[in-house]
Design an enzyme around this catalytic site. Sequence first.
Site, PDB file in Angstrom:
ATOM      1  CB  SER A 136      -0.871  -0.009   1.264  1.00  0.00           C
ATOM      2  OG  SER A 136      -1.374   1.274   1.527  1.00  0.00           O
ATOM      3  CE1 TYR A 160      -6.348   4.623  -1.391  1.00  0.00           C
ATOM      4  CE2 TYR A 160      -4.539   4.560   0.160  1.00  0.00           C
ATOM      5  CZ  TYR A 160      -5.789   4.143  -0.239  1.00  0.00           C
ATOM      6  OH  TYR A 160      -6.490   3.249   0.530  1.00  0.00           O
ATOM      7  CB  THR A 186      -6.913   2.318  -4.395  1.00  0.00           C
ATOM      8  OG1 THR A 186      -6.203   1.095  -4.231  1.00  0.00           O
ATOM      9  CG2 THR A 186      -8.181   2.280  -3.555  1.00  0.00           C
ATOM     10  CE  LYS A 276      -7.968  -3.099  -3.049  1.00  0.00           C
ATOM     11  NZ  LYS A 276      -8.267  -2.002  -2.120  1.00  0.00           N
ATOM     12  CG  HIS A 300     -11.218   0.414   0.440  1.00  0.00           C
ATOM     13  ND1 HIS A 300     -10.521   1.167  -0.474  1.00  0.00           N
ATOM     14  CD2 HIS A 300     -10.440   0.393   1.560  1.00  0.00           C
ATOM     15  CE1 HIS A 300      -9.386   1.592   0.077  1.00  0.00           C
ATOM     16  NE2 HIS A 300      -9.317   1.129   1.315  1.00  0.00           N
TER      17      HIS A 300
HETATM   18  C1  LIG Z   1      -6.714  -2.633   7.778  1.00  0.00           C
HETATM   19  C2  LIG Z   1      -6.953  -2.411   6.318  1.00  0.00           C
HETATM   20  C3  LIG Z   1      -6.213  -1.435   5.645  1.00  0.00           C
HETATM   21  C4  LIG Z   1      -6.418  -1.227   4.272  1.00  0.00           C
HETATM   22  N1  LIG Z   1      -5.644  -0.320   3.608  1.00  0.00           N
HETATM   23  C5  LIG Z   1      -5.780  -0.185   2.265  1.00  0.00           C
HETATM   24  C6  LIG Z   1      -4.920   0.667   1.523  1.00  0.00           C
HETATM   25  O1  LIG Z   1      -4.022   1.295   2.072  1.00  0.00           O
HETATM   26  N2  LIG Z   1      -5.117   0.754   0.180  1.00  0.00           N
HETATM   27  C7  LIG Z   1      -6.098   0.055  -0.479  1.00  0.00           C
HETATM   28  O2  LIG Z   1      -6.244   0.162  -1.686  1.00  0.00           O
HETATM   29  N3  LIG Z   1      -6.912  -0.764   0.201  1.00  0.00           N
HETATM   30  C8  LIG Z   1      -6.780  -0.905   1.546  1.00  0.00           C
HETATM   31  N4  LIG Z   1      -7.596  -1.774   2.231  1.00  0.00           N
HETATM   32  C9  LIG Z   1      -8.596  -2.577   1.484  1.00  0.00           C
HETATM   33  C10 LIG Z   1      -7.985  -3.891   1.036  1.00  0.00           C
HETATM   34  O3  LIG Z   1      -7.021  -3.703   0.038  1.00  0.00           O
HETATM   35  C11 LIG Z   1      -9.078  -4.826   0.470  1.00  0.00           C
HETATM   36  O4  LIG Z   1      -9.792  -4.165  -0.541  1.00  0.00           O
HETATM   37  C12 LIG Z   1     -10.035  -5.309   1.535  1.00  0.00           C
HETATM   38  O5  LIG Z   1      -9.365  -5.561   2.752  1.00  0.00           O
HETATM   39  C13 LIG Z   1     -10.762  -6.565   1.062  1.00  0.00           C
HETATM   40  O6  LIG Z   1     -11.688  -7.001   1.990  1.00  0.00           O
HETATM   41  P1  LIG Z   1     -11.382  -8.136   3.098  1.00  0.00           P
HETATM   42  O7  LIG Z   1     -10.627  -7.461   4.192  1.00  0.00           O
HETATM   43  O8  LIG Z   1     -12.738  -8.551   3.526  1.00  0.00           O
HETATM   44  O9  LIG Z   1     -10.569  -9.219   2.439  1.00  0.00           O
HETATM   45  C14 LIG Z   1      -7.403  -1.989   3.594  1.00  0.00           C
HETATM   46  C15 LIG Z   1      -8.145  -2.962   4.283  1.00  0.00           C
HETATM   47  C16 LIG Z   1      -7.916  -3.181   5.628  1.00  0.00           C
HETATM   48  C17 LIG Z   1      -8.719  -4.244   6.331  1.00  0.00           C
END
Ligand SMILES: Cc1cc2nc3c(=O)[nH]c(=O)nc-3n(C[C@H](O)[C@H](O)[C@H](O)COP(=O)(O)O)c2cc1C
Length: 411
Positions: A136, A160, A186, A276, A300
């Site tokens: 990320s 981002y 994203t 994404k 997300h």
């Molecule tokens: C703690 C956490 C931090 C996340 N940070 C980002 C991020 O920095 N960038 C991003 O594109 N998605 C981020 N996401 C979303 C994840 O990439 C992903 O889309 C999501 O976790 C999928 O769902 P799941 O947790 O049910 O597998 C984050 C998700 C979580 C749980």
Amino acid sequence: MVKRRFPSPRDLAPLLRFKKPELNGKKRRLDKALTIADLRQIAMRRTPKAPFDYTEGAAEGEISLARAREAFSDVEFHPAVLHDVSEVSLEREVLGGPSSLPVGIAPTGFTRMMQTEGEIAGVQSAEAWGIPFSLSTMGTRSIEEVAAAGPGARKWFQLYMWKDRERSMALVDRAAKAGFDTLMVTVDVPVAGARLRDKRNGFSIPPALTLGTVMNALPRPWWWWDFLTTDPLEFASLSSWNGTVAELLDAMFDPTVTYEDLAWIQAQWPGKIVVKGVQTVADAKKLATMGVDGIVLSNHGGRQLDRAPIPFHLLPRVVAEVGNETEVHLDTGIMSGADIIAAVALGAKFTLVGRAYLYGLMAGGREGVDKTFEILLGEMARTMKLLGVTTLDELEPGHVTQLERLRAKTA
Ligand SMILES: Cc1cc2nc3c(=O)[nH]c(=O)nc-3n(C[C@H](O)[C@H](O)[C@H](O)COP(=O)(O)O)c2cc1C
């Protein structure tokens, strides 16, 4: 009348199952986990409430996430019997390269706050399992550190995007130089979602030492020991950042970014590009026309718009419209290998897991992440065998229906 006899020691011997006690506490803990939900329980015991809730929580009423999970649990599989399923292969070609499983690690911010091994555990586990790791923009290890820690892993960089093209480019250049083969842009974060758990917990980065956090820390000393004895958390992708975290977050999410900015980034990036956070058929079509290499149907993990479309429900329509032009990937709500198999059957080329791997990380660092993929692999292979297929390509929409109660009326 039952006739009884006196048991002889020879009868008892084969029943005795005294195992050598496992002295390694982490191994003992992880060995007990049979599902991702078990890893979650261990994670919850070991992680202070604020970072655990930051990971587990979603936006507003957390409806998007609950619905996404419900959609998976409402899958009904339709197996074919009497096939030779002694050997299965879970390999998949994704974005021009191999992956030994149809699942990779989703980008997550602040990963080192959940457990100190953070991104390094993620990329090294990905390397060992032969699957892609996504870093990320808000990662807590730098692009270069991640590249050095997992030289043999396929690495994707999540961006981002900012209107400020120079700043976007500075990151993208570093990722290209460090050997990241895919840029994952994203697009579902024009502003931050309302994570109410974080507000209620008074969550801050780094965690503030209030009476509440100190009390909560008492039964979780190892988390604090790790946190206080390793280098401080910082956004290592943004080493030149010199404002506060709040300012960083404001700068991170740029509400002015448009398709035009995406086209500009697309023209600069030498590798594959994946978008994404796609949530409608119309946007999927537009992106396919632009020639992106893949899209991730995702809300997300429910952390942005609440009551968002369920990616699993959107999947068949998007695959029908653009599946021949671009790869369709999916995330949000995956908690088992059977969820992944259902998504592949409905046409997903690939999937990503966020929380499922973070629960493993919080439960046991690198070994915990390995355990996540051991569990998912076992579930995927078993589900395929029970469905009567031996390769992912044999999975088809006919293997899956949804229980009526959740099926979208518009589908
Ligand atoms: C703690 C956490 C931090 C996340 N940070 C980002 C991020 O920095 N960038 C991003 O594109 N998605 C981020 N996401 C979303 C994840 O990439 C992903 O889309 C999501 O976790 C999928 O769902 P799941 O947790 O049910 O597998 C984050 C998700 C979580 C749980």
